[in-house]
Write an enzyme that holds these catalytic residues in place. Sequence first.
Site: not given
Length: 142
Positions: A20, A45, A47
Amino acid sequence: MNTKSPRVSVSRHAHFNAAHRLYVKSWSDEQNASQFGACANPKYHGHNYELIVRLTGPVDPVTGYVFDLGRLSDLIKSEVEARLDHRNLNEEVAEFYDCVPSAENISVVIWNWLRPHLPAGLGLHVTLYETPRNFVEYDGAE
Ligand code: NI
């Protein structure tokens, strides 16, 4: 067992990866960088999200269950993981085309996807870890 059904919470732990970018479309690059720091990186990036879905309700006196955790696992797969895992949230998930895909907003979207599939009498509580130390919780409150 007494005649009152005890209310118990049952939980299922799940996982998904997603990319996101946190930014407000109407803001300048400088404003976004100032608000969101590295999370505003235009190249995105990722997660490793950890999701805990908790259901609270009466224990069925016959089955001994609050809700079948196998069914809950299937629901999380079909309603959440199929939509979010290995996705770019900003570009591939309609809910975030015009809504910042913060952990807060992701937890609300997940709650809204799951709620219609669960019995009305069960409390639904979503915990979402964006990093091992940062997590958010949502239970449908407004
Ligand atoms: Ni992020």
